[in-house]
Design a protein around this motif. Sequence first.
Motif, PDB file in Angstrom:
ATOM      1  N   PHE A   1      15.111 -10.925  -1.376  1.00  0.00           N
ATOM      2  CA  PHE A   1      13.710 -10.505  -1.438  1.00  0.00           C
ATOM      3  C   PHE A   1      13.426  -9.677  -2.681  1.00  0.00           C
ATOM      4  O   PHE A   1      12.559  -8.805  -2.683  1.00  0.00           O
ATOM      5  N   ALA A   2      14.165  -9.972  -3.758  1.00  0.00           N
ATOM      6  CA  ALA A   2      13.983  -9.227  -5.004  1.00  0.00           C
ATOM      7  C   ALA A   2      12.582  -9.404  -5.574  1.00  0.00           C
ATOM      8  O   ALA A   2      12.050  -8.511  -6.234  1.00  0.00           O
ATOM      9  N   ASN A   3      11.964 -10.558  -5.330  1.00  0.00           N
ATOM     10  CA  ASN A   3      10.639 -10.829  -5.903  1.00  0.00           C
ATOM     11  C   ASN A   3       9.523 -10.684  -4.883  1.00  0.00           C
ATOM     12  O   ASN A   3       8.423 -11.199  -5.083  1.00  0.00           O
ATOM     13  N   ALA A   4       9.785 -10.018  -3.772  1.00  0.00           N
ATOM     14  CA  ALA A   4       8.768  -9.847  -2.737  1.00  0.00           C
ATOM     15  C   ALA A   4       7.586  -9.049  -3.281  1.00  0.00           C
ATOM     16  O   ALA A   4       7.749  -8.123  -4.084  1.00  0.00           O
ATOM     17  N   THR A   5       6.383  -9.407  -2.841  1.00  0.00           N
ATOM     18  CA  THR A   5       5.174  -8.699  -3.271  1.00  0.00           C
ATOM     19  C   THR A   5       4.479  -7.990  -2.118  1.00  0.00           C
ATOM     20  O   THR A   5       3.682  -7.088  -2.345  1.00  0.00           O
TER      21      THR A   5
ATOM     22  N   ASP B   1       3.724  -5.345   0.500  1.00  0.00           N
ATOM     23  CA  ASP B   1       4.073  -3.917   0.477  1.00  0.00           C
ATOM     24  C   ASP B   1       5.085  -3.561   1.557  1.00  0.00           C
ATOM     25  O   ASP B   1       6.019  -2.794   1.318  1.00  0.00           O
ATOM     26  N   ASN B   2       4.920  -4.117   2.761  1.00  0.00           N
ATOM     27  CA  ASN B   2       5.828  -3.768   3.855  1.00  0.00           C
ATOM     28  C   ASN B   2       7.226  -4.336   3.630  1.00  0.00           C
ATOM     29  O   ASN B   2       8.229  -3.703   3.956  1.00  0.00           O
ATOM     30  N   VAL B   3       7.292  -5.539   3.079  1.00  0.00           N
ATOM     31  CA  VAL B   3       8.604  -6.130   2.772  1.00  0.00           C
ATOM     32  C   VAL B   3       9.285  -5.336   1.656  1.00  0.00           C
ATOM     33  O   VAL B   3      10.486  -5.060   1.711  1.00  0.00           O
ATOM     34  N   VAL B   4       8.506  -4.954   0.642  1.00  0.00           N
ATOM     35  CA  VAL B   4       9.060  -4.149  -0.455  1.00  0.00           C
ATOM     36  C   VAL B   4       9.600  -2.832   0.077  1.00  0.00           C
ATOM     37  O   VAL B   4      10.683  -2.374  -0.308  1.00  0.00           O
ATOM     38  N   LYS B   5       8.860  -2.213   1.007  1.00  0.00           N
ATOM     39  CA  LYS B   5       9.293  -0.932   1.585  1.00  0.00           C
ATOM     40  C   LYS B   5      10.593  -1.103   2.376  1.00  0.00           C
ATOM     41  O   LYS B   5      11.526  -0.293   2.254  1.00  0.00           O
ATOM     42  N   ALA B   6      10.650  -2.158   3.217  1.00  0.00           N
ATOM     43  CA  ALA B   6      11.854  -2.398   4.030  1.00  0.00           C
ATOM     44  C   ALA B   6      13.047  -2.720   3.133  1.00  0.00           C
ATOM     45  O   ALA B   6      14.178  -2.291   3.405  1.00  0.00           O
ATOM     46  N   ARG B   7      12.828  -3.468   2.070  1.00  0.00           N
ATOM     47  CA  ARG B   7      13.908  -3.800   1.139  1.00  0.00           C
ATOM     48  C   ARG B   7      14.421  -2.542   0.447  1.00  0.00           C
ATOM     49  O   ARG B   7      15.634  -2.351   0.277  1.00  0.00           O
ATOM     50  N   LYS B   8      13.514  -1.672   0.029  1.00  0.00           N
ATOM     51  CA  LYS B   8      13.909  -0.434  -0.640  1.00  0.00           C
ATOM     52  C   LYS B   8      14.735   0.444   0.295  1.00  0.00           C
ATOM     53  O   LYS B   8      15.728   1.069  -0.119  1.00  0.00           O
ATOM     54  N   GLN B   9      14.346   0.523   1.577  1.00  0.00           N
ATOM     55  CA  GLN B   9      15.090   1.325   2.549  1.00  0.00           C
ATOM     56  C   GLN B   9      16.529   0.826   2.676  1.00  0.00           C
ATOM     57  O   GLN B   9      17.483   1.616   2.673  1.00  0.00           O
ATOM     58  N   LEU B  10      16.704  -0.504   2.777  1.00  0.00           N
ATOM     59  CA  LEU B  10      18.054  -1.065   2.898  1.00  0.00           C
ATOM     60  C   LEU B  10      18.839  -0.840   1.615  1.00  0.00           C
ATOM     61  O   LEU B  10      20.027  -0.494   1.649  1.00  0.00           O
TER      62      LEU B  10
ATOM     63  N   VAL C   1      15.077  -4.651  10.336  1.00  0.00           N
ATOM     64  CA  VAL C   1      13.676  -4.407   9.971  1.00  0.00           C
ATOM     65  C   VAL C   1      13.253  -5.314   8.819  1.00  0.00           C
ATOM     66  O   VAL C   1      12.173  -5.908   8.834  1.00  0.00           O
ATOM     67  N   LEU C   2      14.121  -5.449   7.798  1.00  0.00           N
ATOM     68  CA  LEU C   2      13.770  -6.293   6.656  1.00  0.00           C
ATOM     69  C   LEU C   2      13.614  -7.748   7.081  1.00  0.00           C
ATOM     70  O   LEU C   2      12.685  -8.439   6.661  1.00  0.00           O
ATOM     71  N   LYS C   3      14.513  -8.217   7.943  1.00  0.00           N
ATOM     72  CA  LYS C   3      14.415  -9.598   8.417  1.00  0.00           C
ATOM     73  C   LYS C   3      13.123  -9.823   9.201  1.00  0.00           C
ATOM     74  O   LYS C   3      12.409 -10.810   8.993  1.00  0.00           O
TER      75      LYS C   3
ATOM     76  N   VAL D   1      10.132   0.118  13.235  1.00  0.00           N
ATOM     77  CA  VAL D   1       9.389  -1.013  13.781  1.00  0.00           C
ATOM     78  C   VAL D   1       8.953  -1.915  12.627  1.00  0.00           C
ATOM     79  O   VAL D   1       8.333  -1.439  11.674  1.00  0.00           O
ATOM     80  N   PRO D   2       9.273  -3.198  12.662  1.00  0.00           N
ATOM     81  CA  PRO D   2       8.817  -4.101  11.595  1.00  0.00           C
ATOM     82  C   PRO D   2       7.285  -4.136  11.539  1.00  0.00           C
ATOM     83  O   PRO D   2       6.634  -4.423  12.539  1.00  0.00           O
ATOM     84  N   VAL D   3       6.745  -3.835  10.377  1.00  0.00           N
ATOM     85  CA  VAL D   3       5.297  -3.822  10.192  1.00  0.00           C
ATOM     86  C   VAL D   3       4.905  -5.025   9.350  1.00  0.00           C
ATOM     87  O   VAL D   3       5.528  -5.297   8.332  1.00  0.00           O
ATOM     88  N   LYS D   4       3.867  -5.741   9.779  1.00  0.00           N
ATOM     89  CA  LYS D   4       3.420  -6.920   9.054  1.00  0.00           C
ATOM     90  C   LYS D   4       2.037  -6.676   8.469  1.00  0.00           C
ATOM     91  O   LYS D   4       1.143  -6.179   9.156  1.00  0.00           O
TER      92      LYS D   4
END
Length: 1018
Positions: free
Chosen positions: A22-26, A28-37, A57-59, A206-209
């Motif tokens: 998910f390096a190119n994710a745009t 915001d919630n995916v970017v946040k979850a990726r940064k946390q991991l 959460v990222l998945k 909690v996964p946020v969409k």
Amino acid sequence: MADMTKKLHDMQADSAKLVDQFANATDDNVVKARKQLSTLLASDDATMTDIQNAMNVLKATSAPANNKPVEKQEVPVTNGQVSVPVANGDGAFVIVTDANGKQKVVQLDTADGKASANVSGAKNAQVVTVPKHGDKPFIFVTDGSGTAQYTELTPDGAKTTITPDGSKTETSTGSTIDVPAGSDVSVIYLPTADISVQAGAKNIDVPVKTGYTATVTDANGNVVQMADGSTINVEGVPAGTNYLVTYTPDPAKVVVKLGTESGFKQGEAPAAGNKNAQKLTTVADALAKLQQDEKAAAAIVSTGYTDTKVNVTNALTEMNKVDENLDIDGYAHRVVAPDGKEYASLEDAVKANPTFAAGTTQMKVIYAPLDGQKIQVTDVSGKVLGTVTGKSDAEINVNDFAPIDAVLKQTAKKDNLKITVTAPDGTTYDSLSAALAATGYFDHVGLQNGASSFDAENAQMMPILDDQGNVTGYYAVLAEAASLNDMNIQDFVVSYTPAIDDTAVSVDGNHYYNNTSNKEMSDNDVDNTVNNLHNMLENGAKSGVANAINKVKTAVDQSVAINVADSGDVQKAKQVINDILNGDNVDTGKLKQAISNLATAVAQAKQAWADTKASADADGKNWQTVSPKYADQNTSAIQNDLKKLHDLTSADNTTATKTDIEQARKQLQDDIKKVDDVRQASVKTADGAVATVKNGTNDDVKNRIAAVKAAEETGTKSVIDEAVAKLQTADATVVPTNVSDDAAVIAAKRAVDDALNAKTYVPGDVAKAKQAYDQAVADAQATLRTVIDQANAIKVPANLQNNAGDLIQMVTDLQGMANRADTTVSALRTALTAVQNRLAELNAMNQGGVIDGRQGESIVNTNVATPKEPGVAMAERHESRAAATVVKANKTSVAKGAVMAKPVQAVATTTTAKQAATRGNKTASTLNNGASVAKADKQVVATTTNTPKTDADRIHDMLDDAKVNKASINMTENASENYIGIIIASLMVAGMFGLLAAFWRRQKESEKEFQARINGDK
């Protein structure tokens, strides 16, 4: 410790892959979850629990929020009533449509297992069942005014939330939902996600969409409050506890995002050096041209909820105004939608992307230059000497003008004239090529949106007209042709001046130039007749002048070949000559210029004829290249056209004109289009078939799609149709996972493949094979449903509940497997058999007095050796039972078999010891089969004529029933004493628990009966 370290390293490696994915994710919630991991991976203090939670959460955050469709049941409307059966406690709603297409949603009244309602006037009815427990259906409505609403259906009624402007909401409850006319209606379950408590965790993210509001509930349906809107506290909650996250869509708008940049279509940008190229218009520019009240309406296409369907009826007028304001001279525009495809208008783009994305839906505009910009080379009188067309702002290719330039140079050389060319900007040059090179580029003005490189399939041939309206050629304009009056033509004006300042001489009022340059006269008849006329005008009599004029006319007529005589330019040039010759005073200077102009016109007409011939030759070659695509069609008309073209353009034909060839070419193209239209219909069908495949990830289907694409490229209509039929059959016969182990299905699928791959494709064979396949799948599905019903019907008896922990888990696992979509009959039967065997084992042991303990409980081990002396054996048997050892047993069936083999063998051994002790005391007994035998000196003697079955016989019978190979077993009654323990242990190891239980019961009954006889009870 080493195992834990390896697990940590494996988890870190998996997490790193997920971060890279998910390096190119745009979002915001995916970017946040990726940064946390990513942060946890970089930390030395992160635990496996922390990393696992962050991965989950990222998945979940990155997974699409897929709305699950709700099944709707079509029901008849009888006398204005609908009625359906419902389970106790469930509710139902009906979506009805009247004769005018108006829809309404009505709650049904439920009583005595039925749900019914009065729906008078309804022509169509679809029932949606609402379970008392489980997911509740939602109805989403987007109407033509831009208002959106959604309704949660419950057994107690409907709760409607209305969003009139895409931001604020209003709620209401009731039993009826009025659907506005022209609305889009979708019935779905809300998307969900599961989260689970990891060991040692205090909080769960909690996964946020994006575009959804998340609600967390526990197993009892209670809402769990989230801290900071994204975590829940689970301190003290057991590991493995599950929570359900439900996502409710937020209000959303489809918006033409202001400020979206425009761009050129790839490969269509003007040359970098063209500083005067057209400047593109953005959506913001287009909106800025509208009135203030129109801007908002055009920018907001519609309102609704995330991932629900768009209704654009209310915005069509405004969107069309935006499209109009996106038009720029010389270019056509297309709208690139979120799906990455190009559309002819904003309306088409939105209609093709009918789902609300979270936030705003962005549209990008791209442009491509139009074909049809025109450069004309004219003389000072306005006569068109040549024309070349090109794309707006494209670089001028000087070589395209080489034929025109050659004629100009030939004319100048012949008459010793100097060329001057005036470019469109007023600058003069001494050659056409220099003027063109200095100008550099085609213009971009005069052509309105319509003709563009986007629509090559709609190309039209437009005529090139001279100032007299004569057709001098054709140029291609793509899509809608621009009006000729709409063109701002770039004119390059050619003029001639004498190379030497000759002296003007007047003879009888006729003006001409002395040949002071000593120009060598031509030997052709035209030059000779003109020289003769010159002499007659200077010295001859009037009759001689008339005769000379007639000779010039004749020579001029004869200088024009028949195959170019139809040229408008040639005819006009001849007419100018005739007008000069028929005048009262013949001006030989004008006559020479007119004759030179005729030579130019003839040269141009010959070049045009040669170009047309070359095009005709190219038509023939092109047909030879593409003709294999039409081999299955009647092309006799095309062959006749080619023959006619060949005759017209052959070297022997000196009379065929350019017009003759062009008409023959047009007939050829018309006939080719007829067969191509037939083939293109199959191509269109093929594209539709590819677009609607259901199993696009299946390798066979992928190959069939590739075959269809290949057929579209080079195949005939028949080949395309066959490839499409094979694709559709392959797609329809992809074996469902849950019957992939069924032998009949496998064989039927193989038969389908064989029919599809046969050397000769026979549709009837394929149809029969598919029919057999469909029946095999239906039969297999029916068998699977039967086994599923059997699995779901299994229950653990009450008398085993406290001592059958593993069986309960086995039943739970079995029924979980039964309710999975990918479970096969073989897998389910294997699990079902294991459960049935375990149940039989526990029942047998319970009846025999041996009760299986749960994990960690003690099992009595009575595995002791058989004593040599009968008396000692009897004593030790009791002692062995009193002093049993403790063995810990695992809860799996295999472990039970291994642990229990020795205890059961020991019990069997005590039984044989007991019998031996009795016989050692020479006690006569009546065996349980009714035969009386006497023991004397340890010899067995039958006391009846009908010898009863011995224990060995009974064991053999039991082994027969179990289909056990007993070839090496040949026991007498004495031998059974020694082998009973071995038999029991063997049965345990073989996993034959049912047989073992039966054998155990028979042995216990025999022992009791034997003891009764000893005691004299029988």
